[in-house]
Design an enzyme around this catalytic site. Structure first.
Site, mmCIF file in Angstrom:
data_model
loop_
_atom_site.group_PDB
_atom_site.id
_atom_site.type_symbol
_atom_site.label_atom_id
_atom_site.label_comp_id
_atom_site.label_asym_id
_atom_site.label_seq_id
_atom_site.Cartn_x
_atom_site.Cartn_y
_atom_site.Cartn_z
ATOM 1 N N GLU A 1 -5.563 19.978 -28.997
ATOM 2 C CA GLU A 1 -4.855 21.227 -29.285
ATOM 3 C C GLU A 1 -3.543 21.323 -28.498
ATOM 4 O O GLU A 1 -2.568 21.886 -28.985
ATOM 5 C CB GLU A 1 -5.777 22.407 -29.017
ATOM 6 C CG GLU A 1 -6.917 22.439 -30.041
ATOM 7 C CD GLU A 1 -7.959 23.504 -29.782
ATOM 8 O OE1 GLU A 1 -8.244 24.299 -30.689
ATOM 9 O OE2 GLU A 1 -8.498 23.524 -28.652
ATOM 10 N N GLU B 1 -15.850 20.448 -30.925
ATOM 11 C CA GLU B 1 -16.500 21.694 -30.514
ATOM 12 C C GLU B 1 -17.778 22.001 -31.294
ATOM 13 O O GLU B 1 -18.749 22.541 -30.743
ATOM 14 C CB GLU B 1 -15.511 22.858 -30.649
ATOM 15 C CG GLU B 1 -14.532 22.994 -29.487
ATOM 16 C CD GLU B 1 -13.336 22.061 -29.579
ATOM 17 O OE1 GLU B 1 -12.411 22.195 -28.770
ATOM 18 O OE2 GLU B 1 -13.320 21.177 -30.477
#
Length: 253
Positions: A107, A127
């Site tokens: 990210e 995740e």
């Protein structure tokens, strides 16, 4: 935790926490934000390169911090996660990725404007493997950088994408040998640094603002950017240097 070195008009920002795989804690987040503040506030710095010390670019959030109840410290008020993923800025940032950049590391990379990666680099948002959501931009920025089906595969499986495949699809601008991502990123920064800094800044701004907009909006934003350059010294210097058959001397004003 965050080192800043200025080389010419380029700032090298390094996450220097190799003992923790450069995982983001509060010190890293605030340090990156402070480094971007320095870059944005210094007229002599035109571009920055973001790198990680050691064999890993960034392993994402420091899970020890989260387990200790300090998850909020991994975000800053202006930059969001790692002080960068939602940070408004005008100057380009190149990610120099040697080794894995996973979860929040991916990210961070997605928040940069250009990406140089070594062949050992990997990107991914794992995740879902831990019943979490990639909440720092991965879920929508991967689909901006990769084909929709490829991005969906990464998000739903949590499996990483190798650097060569990421380069094939355009997530990575330049693919290089292991250990050379930083040097290659600095070379790319040099190519950008050779151009008029205000024009680079305005052009990048139009690209960001017009993403997903219609043509009319794009033309309006482009015209406004051009108008802001007309009265600058560099606007006069560009054509003059061309006529005089010499390299331009940019002032950034």
């Amino acid at each position: 935790m965050i080192d800043v070195e200025v080389r010419g008009h380029t700032a090298l920002i390094t996450i220097n926490r190799p003992e923790a795989r450069n995982a983001v804690n509060a010190a890293v987040a605030s340090g990156i934000e402070e480094a971007i503040d320095r870059v944005e506030g210094d007229d002599d710095i035109w571009i920055s390169v973001l790198a990680g010390a050691g064999p890993v670019f960034c392993a994402g959030a420091d899970l020890k911090e989260i387990a200790s109840g300090n998850a909020g410290g991994l975000n800053t008020s202006r930059g969001g996660f790692a002080g960068i993923v939602s940070r408004e800025r005008t100057k380009p940032v190149i990610a120099a990725v040697d080794g894995p950049a996973l979860a929040g590391g991916t990210e961070i990379v997605l928040a940069c404007d250009l990406v140089v990666a070594s062949r050992s680099a990997r990107f991914g948002v794992p995740e879902v493997k831990r019943s979490l959501v990639a909440a720092a931009g991965g879920l929508f920025r991967l689909a901006q950088k990769l084909p929709q089906n490829v991005a969906t595969e990464l998000v739903l499986t949590g499996d990483p994408i190798e650097a060569e495949r990421a380069h094939h699809f355009g997530l990575v601008n330049v693919l290089c040998d292991d250990g050379s991502a930083l040097d290659t990123a600095m070379e790319l920064a040099g190519r950008i640094e050779a151009n008029a800094p205000l024009a680079v800044r305005e052009s990048l701004g139009v690209m960001k603002e017009s993403r997903g907009a219609d043509d009319a909006t794009g033309f309006r934003l482009s015209g406004e950017a051009f108008a802001r350059l007309v009265n600058t010294e560099d606007y006069a210097e560009g054509p003059r240097a061309f006529i005089e058959k010499r390299a331009p001397e940019w002032k950034g004003r």
